[in-house]
Design an enzyme around this catalytic site. Sequence first.
Site, mmCIF file in Angstrom:
data_model
loop_
_atom_site.group_PDB
_atom_site.id
_atom_site.type_symbol
_atom_site.label_atom_id
_atom_site.label_comp_id
_atom_site.label_asym_id
_atom_site.label_seq_id
_atom_site.Cartn_x
_atom_site.Cartn_y
_atom_site.Cartn_z
ATOM 1 N N ASP A 35 -40.386 -74.769 -32.880
ATOM 2 C CA ASP A 35 -40.888 -75.025 -34.232
ATOM 3 C C ASP A 35 -40.515 -76.439 -34.666
ATOM 4 O O ASP A 35 -39.343 -76.740 -34.866
ATOM 5 C CB ASP A 35 -40.258 -74.024 -35.204
ATOM 6 C CG ASP A 35 -40.689 -74.284 -36.643
ATOM 7 O OD1 ASP A 35 -41.780 -73.824 -37.008
ATOM 8 O OD2 ASP A 35 -39.951 -74.969 -37.383
ATOM 9 N N TYR B 21 -39.961 -83.659 -39.444
ATOM 10 C CA TYR B 21 -38.739 -83.731 -38.627
ATOM 11 C C TYR B 21 -38.676 -84.992 -37.743
ATOM 12 O O TYR B 21 -37.656 -85.264 -37.139
ATOM 13 C CB TYR B 21 -38.602 -82.484 -37.737
ATOM 14 C CG TYR B 21 -38.654 -81.155 -38.463
ATOM 15 C CD1 TYR B 21 -38.551 -81.072 -39.849
ATOM 16 C CD2 TYR B 21 -38.823 -79.966 -37.762
ATOM 17 C CE1 TYR B 21 -38.619 -79.856 -40.510
ATOM 18 C CE2 TYR B 21 -38.882 -78.740 -38.414
ATOM 19 C CZ TYR B 21 -38.786 -78.695 -39.789
ATOM 20 O OH TYR B 21 -38.851 -77.488 -40.434
ATOM 21 N N LYS C 53 -46.193 -78.609 -38.504
ATOM 22 C CA LYS C 53 -46.532 -78.400 -39.915
ATOM 23 C C LYS C 53 -47.013 -79.694 -40.565
ATOM 24 O O LYS C 53 -46.498 -80.781 -40.254
ATOM 25 C CB LYS C 53 -45.309 -77.885 -40.697
ATOM 26 C CG LYS C 53 -44.497 -76.832 -39.987
ATOM 27 C CD LYS C 53 -43.345 -76.322 -40.827
ATOM 28 C CE LYS C 53 -42.384 -75.500 -39.978
ATOM 29 N NZ LYS C 53 -41.363 -76.305 -39.259
ATOM 30 N N HIS D 58 -46.790 -76.898 -44.788
ATOM 31 C CA HIS D 58 -45.327 -76.817 -44.863
ATOM 32 C C HIS D 58 -44.835 -76.248 -46.209
ATOM 33 O O HIS D 58 -43.916 -75.434 -46.249
ATOM 34 C CB HIS D 58 -44.737 -78.211 -44.624
ATOM 35 C CG HIS D 58 -43.359 -78.235 -44.085
ATOM 36 N ND1 HIS D 58 -42.928 -79.139 -43.150
ATOM 37 C CD2 HIS D 58 -42.271 -77.467 -44.368
ATOM 38 C CE1 HIS D 58 -41.652 -78.920 -42.869
ATOM 39 N NE2 HIS D 58 -41.230 -77.918 -43.607
#
Length: 275
Positions: free
Chosen positions: A43, A48, A73, A106
């Site tokens: 994930d 990120y 996301k 998200h």
Amino acid sequence: MDFVTLNNGVRMPRIGLGVWRVPDDEAAAAAATAIEAGYRSVDTAKLYRNERGVGRAVRASGVPREELFVTTKLWNDEHGYDAALRAFDASMDRLGLDYLDLYLIHWPVPARDRYVETWRALERLCAEGRVRAVGVSNFTVETLDRLLGEAGIVPAVNQIELHPMLPQAELRGYHAEHGIVTEAWSPLGQGRGLLEEPVLAELAAKHGRSPAQVVLRWHLQLGGVVIPKSVTPSRIAENIDVFDFVLDPGDMAAIAVLDSGTRLGPDPATFNRAD
Ligand SMILES: NC(=O)C1=CN([C@@H]2O[C@H](COP(=O)(O)OP(=O)(O)OC[C@H]3O[C@@H](n4cnc5c(N)ncnc54)[C@H](OP(=O)(O)O)[C@@H]3O)[C@@H](O)[C@H]2O)C=CC1
Ligand SMILES: O=C(O)C(=O)[C@@H](O)[C@H](O)C(=O)CO
């Protein structure tokens, strides 16, 4: 590895590796370690900044692509129909993959009120076969109700903050009613506090497991998907070694006492950050 079947028939591993706050190279190493240990799901997210590392690990793993499940996301500044299509292309470029398994909005970002329009772009990507399933993250009953009223596709997944301190009974009930899989983020309570709870130490001793394994087993027995994050090889292995013991109803009830309604992350009803 166990799987859930999503509402469009796609099979999703019940445990995946989370990589929030893991720098790109470290994410690549953690994902490689996880795949080697038997994980089949990772994930990530545009937020990120480690989609490149995750994609590298997936491509170099030697495991056939169709056996792996990659989620990313769309971030809060990418809402809107055209912006979402562009965001997807950019994520796929960073991942270096031909198709994605699961694409999530998200956060709903209620103040911008563009999540329905954004969802239409995800429906198009799914219809075009560029992503196998589409879903949301951090949606509330209110934002899901609105989306379901206007959507052509029911989200396959809602990825939400969920751990024994925040068991999300109402939202999980809503998901069950509408065929949406619950996916737990920060499932270990971010590794702080929760894992030191005496009740978890007692259950860990009873089952000959660690407190983290007891918590992950609790998640599995709630019926959803879970994505613990670790960059520590021994913990990565420990976190999927949870398919051969069972918590009894008394154990589940003992864990239920930890419900304090405590959120570790932002409240989705008011989280509108878009930078
Ligand atoms: N959709 C969303 O808005 C959000 C999604 N997420 C996703 O969920 C994933 C997981 O959530 P996250 O917030 O990272 O937190 P987790 O609840 O997964 O906890 C991670 C922490 O627990 C530690 N840990 C992991 N395994 C063990 C173990 N067996 N024993 C003791 N400590 C352990 C890790 O340490 P170490 O790494 O040092 O081993 C790390 O510090 C994220 O990485 C991300 O993919 C997270 C937040 C929001
Ligand atoms: O990790 C994620 O997926 C998140 O969305 C969170 O980090 C969130 O953006 C947050 O906690 C901001 O403080």
